[in-house]
Every structure is written in structure tokens, then in C-alpha cells.
Design a protein around this motif. Structure first.
Motif, PDB file in Angstrom:
ATOM      1  N   GLU A 169     -13.566 -78.118  57.347  1.00  0.00           N
ATOM      2  CA  GLU A 169     -13.792 -76.964  56.472  1.00  0.00           C
ATOM      3  C   GLU A 169     -12.915 -75.771  56.855  1.00  0.00           C
ATOM      4  O   GLU A 169     -12.462 -75.030  55.987  1.00  0.00           O
ATOM      5  CB  GLU A 169     -15.268 -76.565  56.500  1.00  0.00           C
ATOM      6  CG  GLU A 169     -15.605 -75.532  55.457  1.00  0.00           C
ATOM      7  CD  GLU A 169     -17.089 -75.238  55.377  1.00  0.00           C
ATOM      8  OE1 GLU A 169     -17.410 -74.144  54.883  1.00  0.00           O
ATOM      9  OE2 GLU A 169     -17.906 -76.073  55.810  1.00  0.00           O
ATOM     10  N   GLN A 210     -10.412 -73.930  54.231  1.00  0.00           N
ATOM     11  CA  GLN A 210     -10.423 -72.504  53.890  1.00  0.00           C
ATOM     12  C   GLN A 210      -9.043 -71.875  54.095  1.00  0.00           C
ATOM     13  O   GLN A 210      -8.600 -71.060  53.294  1.00  0.00           O
ATOM     14  CB  GLN A 210     -11.481 -71.771  54.716  1.00  0.00           C
ATOM     15  CG  GLN A 210     -12.908 -72.175  54.417  1.00  0.00           C
ATOM     16  CD  GLN A 210     -13.324 -71.860  52.998  1.00  0.00           C
ATOM     17  OE1 GLN A 210     -12.971 -70.819  52.456  1.00  0.00           O
ATOM     18  NE2 GLN A 210     -14.057 -72.759  52.382  1.00  0.00           N
ATOM     19  N   ASP A 264     -14.888 -71.936  45.691  1.00  0.00           N
ATOM     20  CA  ASP A 264     -15.565 -72.939  46.501  1.00  0.00           C
ATOM     21  C   ASP A 264     -16.670 -73.574  45.668  1.00  0.00           C
ATOM     22  O   ASP A 264     -17.605 -72.895  45.238  1.00  0.00           O
ATOM     23  CB  ASP A 264     -16.150 -72.293  47.753  1.00  0.00           C
ATOM     24  CG  ASP A 264     -16.722 -73.288  48.738  1.00  0.00           C
ATOM     25  OD1 ASP A 264     -16.762 -74.493  48.420  1.00  0.00           O
ATOM     26  OD2 ASP A 264     -17.102 -72.850  49.829  1.00  0.00           O
TER      27      ASP A 264
END
Length: 55
Positions: free
Chosen positions: A24, A28, A44
Motif C-alpha cells: 500500500e 500511494q 482510492d
């Protein structure tokens, strides 16, 4: 689209590039870099997927 490796089964071919991230945090980071580069916004979807959209 930016997907984590775990969510890669949720995306299919459709003509848009798909970037796979290991986790993750990398997802990002890729979303931020792509949104800045493309003058777009990263959304998202909260299921391991980010979409990059130019409004």
C-alpha cells in the motif's frame, strides 16, 4: 490504475495502463507521482485499487 499485487485479480485489460505495487505504501507513492505528472487526481477505491482521473 494503480493496484497492489493482492488486488491485481480485480482488474482486467481495458486499454488503460495498470501499475502494480508491492504494498500500500508503494501504491500511494505511485498514485501521488502519477497524479502530479498527469495533472490529475488519484481516487482510492478502498479495495486495493487507485484510479487516476483528470477532471
Amino acid at each position: 490504475m494503480v493496484a497492489t499485487r493482492q488486488a491485481s485479480d480485480k482488474v482486467g485489460g481495458g486499454g488503460s495502463p495498470i501499475f502494480l505495487a508491492e504494498d500500500e505504501e508503494e501504491q500511494q507513492k505511485l498514485g501521488l507521482i502519477l497524479s502530479r505528472t498527469l495533472d490529475a487526481v488519484a481516487h482510492d477505491l478502498e479495495n486495493g485499487l487507485l484510479i487516476i482521473v483528470r477532471h
